[in-house]
Design a protein around this motif. Sequence first.
Motif, PDB file in Angstrom:
ATOM      1  N   LEU A 174       0.829  -1.205   0.000  1.00 56.78           N
ATOM      2  CA  LEU A 174       0.000   0.000   0.000  1.00 56.78           C
ATOM      3  C   LEU A 174       0.862   1.254   0.000  1.00 56.78           C
ATOM      4  CD1 LEU A 174      -2.802   1.304   0.153  1.00 56.78           C
ATOM      5  CD2 LEU A 174      -2.663   1.096   2.654  1.00 56.78           C
ATOM      6  N   VAL A 175       1.886   1.271   0.842  1.00 52.95           N
ATOM      7  CA  VAL A 175       2.786   2.423   0.897  1.00 52.95           C
ATOM      8  C   VAL A 175       3.491   2.620  -0.447  1.00 52.95           C
ATOM      9  CG1 VAL A 175       4.859   3.367   1.982  1.00 52.95           C
ATOM     10  CG2 VAL A 175       3.111   2.258   3.389  1.00 52.95           C
ATOM     11  N   VAL A 176       3.948   1.536  -1.044  1.00 54.87           N
ATOM     12  CA  VAL A 176       4.624   1.607  -2.340  1.00 54.87           C
ATOM     13  C   VAL A 176       3.668   2.083  -3.425  1.00 54.87           C
ATOM     14  CG1 VAL A 176       5.698   0.201  -4.153  1.00 54.87           C
ATOM     15  CG2 VAL A 176       6.411  -0.075  -1.760  1.00 54.87           C
ATOM     16  N   ALA A 177       2.437   1.590  -3.399  1.00 57.14           N
ATOM     17  CA  ALA A 177       1.452   2.015  -4.398  1.00 57.14           C
ATOM     18  C   ALA A 177       1.209   3.519  -4.309  1.00 57.14           C
ATOM     19  CB  ALA A 177       0.141   1.252  -4.205  1.00 57.14           C
ATOM     20  N   ALA A 178       1.117   4.033  -3.084  1.00 57.52           N
ATOM     21  CA  ALA A 178       0.930   5.478  -2.907  1.00 57.52           C
ATOM     22  C   ALA A 178       2.151   6.250  -3.397  1.00 57.52           C
ATOM     23  CB  ALA A 178       0.656   5.786  -1.437  1.00 57.52           C
ATOM     24  N   VAL A 222       9.013   5.554   6.176  1.00 56.96           N
ATOM     25  CA  VAL A 222       9.491   6.666   5.358  1.00 56.96           C
ATOM     26  C   VAL A 222      10.443   6.166   4.276  1.00 56.96           C
ATOM     27  CG1 VAL A 222      10.904   8.771   5.377  1.00 56.96           C
ATOM     28  CG2 VAL A 222       9.188   8.393   7.168  1.00 56.96           C
ATOM     29  N   GLN A 223      11.320   5.257   4.642  1.00 57.13           N
ATOM     30  CA  GLN A 223      12.303   4.754   3.695  1.00 57.13           C
ATOM     31  C   GLN A 223      11.648   4.041   2.521  1.00 57.13           C
ATOM     32  OE1 GLN A 223      15.657   5.539   4.073  1.00 57.13           O
ATOM     33  NE2 GLN A 223      15.674   4.886   1.931  1.00 57.13           N
ATOM     34  N   CYS A 225      11.129   4.507  -3.452  1.00 56.50           N
ATOM     35  CA  CYS A 225      10.343   4.571  -4.689  1.00 56.50           C
ATOM     36  C   CYS A 225      10.632   5.863  -5.461  1.00 56.50           C
ATOM     37  CB  CYS A 225       8.852   4.488  -4.367  1.00 56.50           C
ATOM     38  SG  CYS A 225       8.329   2.911  -3.665  1.00 56.50           S
ATOM     39  N   ASN A 226      11.739   6.516  -5.092  1.00 55.06           N
ATOM     40  CA  ASN A 226      12.145   7.779  -5.724  1.00 55.06           C
ATOM     41  C   ASN A 226      11.101   8.875  -5.553  1.00 55.06           C
ATOM     42  OD1 ASN A 226      14.656   6.773  -6.760  1.00 55.06           O
ATOM     43  ND2 ASN A 226      13.485   5.690  -8.343  1.00 55.06           N
ATOM     44  N   ASN A 227      10.444   8.852  -4.398  1.00 53.99           N
ATOM     45  CA  ASN A 227       9.481   9.900  -4.051  1.00 53.99           C
ATOM     46  C   ASN A 227       9.962  10.552  -2.761  1.00 53.99           C
ATOM     47  OD1 ASN A 227       7.302  11.490  -3.299  1.00 53.99           O
ATOM     48  ND2 ASN A 227       5.760   9.982  -3.893  1.00 53.99           N
ATOM     49  N   GLN A 228      10.386  11.800  -2.868  1.00 52.06           N
ATOM     50  CA  GLN A 228      10.906  12.541  -1.715  1.00 52.06           C
ATOM     51  C   GLN A 228       9.810  13.264  -0.944  1.00 52.06           C
ATOM     52  OE1 GLN A 228      14.316  12.355  -1.004  1.00 52.06           O
ATOM     53  NE2 GLN A 228      14.228  10.845  -2.664  1.00 52.06           N
ATOM     54  N   ASN A 229       8.596  13.231  -1.474  1.00 51.93           N
ATOM     55  CA  ASN A 229       7.505  14.013  -0.890  1.00 51.93           C
ATOM     56  C   ASN A 229       6.745  13.164   0.124  1.00 51.93           C
ATOM     57  OD1 ASN A 229       8.193  16.117  -2.678  1.00 51.93           O
ATOM     58  ND2 ASN A 229       6.945  15.170  -4.279  1.00 51.93           N
ATOM     59  N   GLN A 234      11.085  13.903  13.199  1.00 56.39           N
ATOM     60  CA  GLN A 234      11.574  14.971  12.324  1.00 56.39           C
ATOM     61  C   GLN A 234      12.941  14.656  11.741  1.00 56.39           C
ATOM     62  OE1 GLN A 234      10.961  18.276  15.093  1.00 56.39           O
ATOM     63  NE2 GLN A 234       9.429  19.151  13.718  1.00 56.39           N
ATOM     64  N   HIS A 235      13.657  13.709  12.329  1.00 51.50           N
ATOM     65  CA  HIS A 235      14.914  13.258  11.726  1.00 51.50           C
ATOM     66  C   HIS A 235      14.651  12.474  10.435  1.00 51.50           C
ATOM     67  CE1 HIS A 235      17.621  14.574  14.850  1.00 51.50           C
ATOM     68  NE2 HIS A 235      16.937  13.930  15.778  1.00 51.50           N
ATOM     69  N   TYR A 236      13.444  11.917  10.293  1.00 52.43           N
ATOM     70  CA  TYR A 236      13.124  11.080   9.145  1.00 52.43           C
ATOM     71  C   TYR A 236      12.327  11.819   8.077  1.00 52.43           C
ATOM     72  CZ  TYR A 236      13.721   7.960  13.172  1.00 52.43           C
ATOM     73  OH  TYR A 236      14.167   7.345  14.330  1.00 52.43           O
ATOM     74  N   ALA A 237      11.439  12.725   8.518  1.00 54.79           N
ATOM     75  CA  ALA A 237      10.556  13.397   7.560  1.00 54.79           C
ATOM     76  C   ALA A 237       9.862  14.582   8.227  1.00 54.79           C
ATOM     77  CB  ALA A 237       9.497  12.421   7.035  1.00 54.79           C
ATOM     78  N   THR A 238       9.272  15.438   7.419  1.00 54.43           N
ATOM     79  CA  THR A 238       8.384  16.478   7.922  1.00 54.43           C
ATOM     80  C   THR A 238       7.336  15.821   8.816  1.00 54.43           C
ATOM     81  OG1 THR A 238       8.706  17.819   5.941  1.00 54.43           O
ATOM     82  CG2 THR A 238       6.698  18.220   7.212  1.00 54.43           C
ATOM     83  N   THR A 239       7.080  16.430   9.982  1.00 54.67           N
ATOM     84  CA  THR A 239       6.243  15.764  10.977  1.00 54.67           C
ATOM     85  C   THR A 239       5.026  16.609  11.354  1.00 54.67           C
ATOM     86  OG1 THR A 239       8.158  14.577  11.862  1.00 54.67           O
ATOM     87  CG2 THR A 239       6.228  14.730  13.281  1.00 54.67           C
ATOM     88  N   VAL A 240       3.889  15.936  11.415  1.00 55.10           N
ATOM     89  CA  VAL A 240       2.591  16.545  11.696  1.00 55.10           C
ATOM     90  C   VAL A 240       2.049  15.944  12.988  1.00 55.10           C
ATOM     91  CG1 VAL A 240       0.226  16.844  10.818  1.00 55.10           C
ATOM     92  CG2 VAL A 240       2.164  16.802   9.216  1.00 55.10           C
ATOM     93  N   LEU A 241       1.290  16.738  13.739  1.00 50.99           N
ATOM     94  CA  LEU A 241       0.587  16.228  14.905  1.00 50.99           C
ATOM     95  C   LEU A 241      -0.908  16.203  14.607  1.00 50.99           C
ATOM     96  CD1 LEU A 241       0.423  15.274  17.839  1.00 50.99           C
ATOM     97  CD2 LEU A 241       0.332  17.686  18.534  1.00 50.99           C
TER      98      LEU A 241
END
Length: 272
Positions: free
Chosen positions: A122-126, A150-151, A156-160, A186-193
Amino acid sequence: MNLQHIPQIKYTESGNFFLLAGPCAIEGEEMALRIAEKLVGITDKLEIPYVFKGSFKKANRSRIDSFSGIGDEKALQILRKVSETFGVPTVTDIHTNEDADRAAQYVDVLQIPAFLVRQTDLVVAAANTGRTVNLKKGQFMSPESMKHAVQKVLDCNNQNVMVTDRGTMFGYQDMIVDFRGIPTMQHYATTVLDVTHSLQQPNQTAGVTGGRPDMIETIAKAGIAVGVDGIFIETHFDPANAKSDGANMLHLDYFEALMTKLVAIRKTVNQF
């Protein structure tokens, strides 16, 4: 993640947190447009980068008779209309690999629900759609373990990609926010609460999730104070009669006052 990669997002240079907000589920066109109009007005006034949130279907329900949606295509078309009407990006949850390609034709951000964030396919498909991917941290997962989710997107060459903390199980019927997890993720990606889902009280005997909306302001203020990148809040003009998650949503009437306080806190935090 660079916010500017999200189409139509505004105020990325304002220094504010960004916001994902809207109803839990798309219940109809009129309600979606009504909520979006109010939120767009508030975020324009306060210069908050904004993404409209609405689930085109709700697949994770406790009971089979719970509301799950008005029809996939109909709800996705409403999300597109919100985007076109107000010039804002949109985000929705997906639950199957097929949902990824379908939803990507209508929205700008694909969200992986917390219960499904370890589902590699599912993550890869997204990720492979090229859309921005929002990974909800599983209620059962540590902040450190989210680096692997995140990895998968990065591979999948998607940085977003962004990560959203939506609380951690605290016993069987409560959630707690561990604010130590925000700087970790936040060390891995933009982080939301995710403020409102963090206040859920799941697994109630009635089969309907409860919540603590009285604590929304407290959790949101704390998140901004510790430096979270974004805030996620579900809202409705009539939470008591919302078809999904009404017990933990913020009433739309209280939204501007809360955002005003959070912007003020953010400005203070930015000075340090």
